[in-house]
Scaffold this motif. Structure first.
Motif, PDB file in Angstrom:
ATOM      1  N   GLY A   1       0.810  -1.218   0.000  1.00 16.62           N
ATOM      2  CA  GLY A   1       0.000   0.000   0.000  1.00 16.62           C
ATOM      3  C   GLY A   1       0.838   1.260   0.000  1.00 16.62           C
ATOM      4  O   GLY A   1       0.583   2.200  -0.762  1.00 16.62           O
ATOM      5  N   GLU A   2       1.877   1.302   0.858  1.00 18.62           N
ATOM      6  CA  GLU A   2       2.738   2.489   0.934  1.00 18.62           C
ATOM      7  C   GLU A   2       3.530   2.690  -0.356  1.00 18.62           C
ATOM      8  O   GLU A   2       3.787   3.827  -0.763  1.00 18.62           O
ATOM      9  CB  GLU A   2       3.694   2.381   2.128  1.00 18.62           C
ATOM     10  N   SER A   3       3.939   1.598  -1.011  1.00 15.92           N
ATOM     11  CA  SER A   3       4.671   1.711  -2.290  1.00 15.92           C
ATOM     12  C   SER A   3       3.782   2.362  -3.346  1.00 15.92           C
ATOM     13  O   SER A   3       4.219   3.252  -4.083  1.00 15.92           O
ATOM     14  CB  SER A   3       5.117   0.329  -2.772  1.00 15.92           C
ATOM     15  N   ASN A   4       2.547   1.897  -3.424  1.00 15.16           N
ATOM     16  CA  ASN A   4       1.597   2.491  -4.369  1.00 15.16           C
ATOM     17  C   ASN A   4       1.380   3.973  -4.078  1.00 15.16           C
ATOM     18  O   ASN A   4       1.362   4.808  -4.988  1.00 15.16           O
ATOM     19  CB  ASN A   4       0.258   1.750  -4.296  1.00 15.16           C
ATOM     20  N   ARG A   5       1.223   4.295  -2.798  1.00 16.75           N
ATOM     21  CA  ARG A   5       0.954   5.691  -2.418  1.00 16.75           C
ATOM     22  C   ARG A   5       2.143   6.600  -2.730  1.00 16.75           C
ATOM     23  O   ARG A   5       1.966   7.740  -3.159  1.00 16.75           O
ATOM     24  CB  ARG A   5       0.588   5.778  -0.932  1.00 16.75           C
TER      25      ARG A   5
END
Length: 514
Positions: free
Chosen positions: A371-375
């Protein structure tokens, strides 16, 4: 009147004339608990014997230690903790902390620790007693290791309650903990090392409460805060860890964060990280990154931290294979580049970083990292608005992940993805065209617009994106083939005025292009 409690194997009479008889009964009960704790505890609960125990818990009674021992054994069972509270056992147990008898004190500590372990109702009950004062008073009596260990076992679960946290701080527990740290930090004795860890961990736990944390911060001038700062450059990994976690906890409001950044805490944390690039102490890395992430939240801190070289310090951990470190690394970078166009562009053109983000976007075993990578991928585009960044992300295979992100169950992530995709379509549509087509973006947008559960901002940004996509011939054909006009015409009467207005504009645009 005599109070009689009957088991098939035991009778206890609380007013029995012979203490020997009562103690014999208690011994039988302890033996039964040792043989089958759960079954015996269930019988105790049904019999009403717990209420009788409350009257036996007095410093004068010769059987107090055994009663406290029985309560400790019974409270090992989760289903018995609330009954112990309901039976009124907490106040008399707390009063026994004044007792000079070592055995009574140890068994009382065990009983209190077990009752409050993982039990919210018991912690709330403790908040109405003077247990904080009593425990701190014991600490100040230069007690031996075993007794101190018992108090720690009671304190740890109690300190999870915010009211009790503040009571413990006001009673002077922090000063006791700091003294323990000072006495044990250079020792290599096993007991001292254990005490150092317990004391510093408990210190961090006290800082999780907003009121207790702010009381100890004292505007950044508090002696406790200053002592904690001195832990960060320590040679003890345990103190480094506790110091970084404490800073992360102090950094829970903008005022504290701004003060700490202005007073040089960032350099201390970067120096700490630098010491752990090679040796890979994951807990210290994670704690220091947590602190930097929190400090980067206030707008005024971002440029200062970027100038100090925080982004470069964080990027040294890009090769880490540890998900907790990856997660905090990503969060720190995302906080740093928020509304910082130059930094976002610089990081977005870093091919190694972008390739690593794309790799982590597929980390299905670690939802947080994914999730953090996408964000962060989305944030690099949104904050830089740079064609070079978009090209780097396209070349690294990042487009499909942004499209998938638009289907997230979290509205904030959907929205961030759609805004990033709209910028891609507006600035580099030709470059991204094939990847957008392969990722089936048009079909996903049709689904989002057709779904009544989609949030207004999702519908709005989906329509903005559709208008940008029809600048591409193959994507325009997909839009025309999927009867978007029918879906969008319904949105002209949407209760949200912004959505309704965008629907009218989108309908006009699609009509012209068709």
């Amino acid at each position: 009147m005599r109070t009689l409690i009957s088991f098939s194997f035991l009778k206890i009479t609380s007013t029995d004339s012979t203490a020997d008889s009562l103690e014999g009964c208690l011994d039988c009960l302890l033996q039964a608990l040792a043989q089958n704790n759960v079954e015996t505890s269930e019988k105790i609960q049904k019999s009403g014997v717990l209420q009788v125990f409350a009257s036996l818990l007095t410093p004068q009674s010769s059987c107090t230690a055994k009663v406290a021992n029985i309560i400790a054994e019974v409270a090992r069972n989760e289903f018995m903790r609330n009954p112990c509270v309901d039976a009124g056992l907490i106040p008399p147990l707390v009063q026994l902390l004044n007792c000079k008898d070592q055995e009574v004190l140890l068994q009382t500590g065990r009983a209190l620790g077990n009752i409050c372990y993982d039990s919210q109702s018991s912690k709330e009950q403790f908040a109405y007693t003077n247990i904080a004062e009593e425990l701190v008073k014991l600490f100040k009596e230069q007690i031996e290791h075993d007794k101190k260990e018992m108090i720690f076992e009671v304190l740890a679960p109690l300190a999870e309650n915010d009211v009790i946290k503040l009571q413990l701080v006001e009673a002077g527990l922090v000063e006791c903990l700091l003294e323990i740290v000072q006495k044990t930090v250079d020792s290599d004795k096993e007991d001292d090392i254990a005490e150092l860890k317990t004391a510093s961990d408990l210190m961090v736990l006290l800082l999780l409460g907003d009121e207790s944390m702010q009381k100890l911060f004292e505007g950044g001038k508090g002696s406790v805060f200053q002592r904690v700062l001195s832990w960060i450059p320590s040679n003890s990994h345990q103190l480094q860890l506790a110091g970084a976690l404490a800073i992360a906890n102090f950094a829970r409001n903008d005022g504290n964060c701004i003060h700490m950044v202005d007073n040089g805490i960032v350099q201390k944390l970067m120096d700490l990280l630098d010491r752990h690039v090679e040796d890979g102490n994951v807990t210290v890395q994670h704690a220091a990154l947590s602190a930097l992430r929190n400090l980067a939240i206030p707008v005024v801190n971002k440029a200062k931290m970027l100038s100090a070289g925080v982004a470069e310090a964080v990027l040294k951990f890009l090769r880490s294979e540890m998900p907790p470190v990856q997660f905090k690394l990503l969060g720190t970078l995302r906080m740093l580049i928020d509304a910082q166009a130059e930094a976002a562009e610089q990081l977005g053109k870093n091919v190694k970083l972008v390739e690593r983000l794309v790799e982590w976007c597929e980390a299905k075993d670690h939802a947080g990292v994914m999730g953090e990578s996408n964000r962060l991928l989305s944030a690099l585009i949104r904050h830089s608005k740079s064609k070079d960044v978009i090209r780097t992300i396209v070349q690294s295979g990042g487009i499909k992940h942004l499209v998938t992100m638009a289907t997230s169950e979290h509205v904030i992530m959907q929205n961030e993805a759609l805004v990033a995709l709209a910028l891609i379509a507006a600035l580099e549509l030709v470059t991204a065209e094939k990847d957008l087509e392969n990722a089936q973006l048009v079909q996903i947008l049709h689904r989002l617009l057709s779904d009544d559960r989609s949030a207004p901002e999702i519908k709005y940004n989906s329509m903005v994106l559709i208008c940008a996509l029809i600048g591409s011939e193959p994507l325009q054909k997909e839009v025309q083939s999927m009867a978007f006009l029918e879906v969008i015409s319904k949105l002209r009467s949407h209760e949200n005025k912004t959505v309704a207005q965008q629907a009218s504009l989108t309908e006009q645009r699609l009509a012209v292009e068709s």
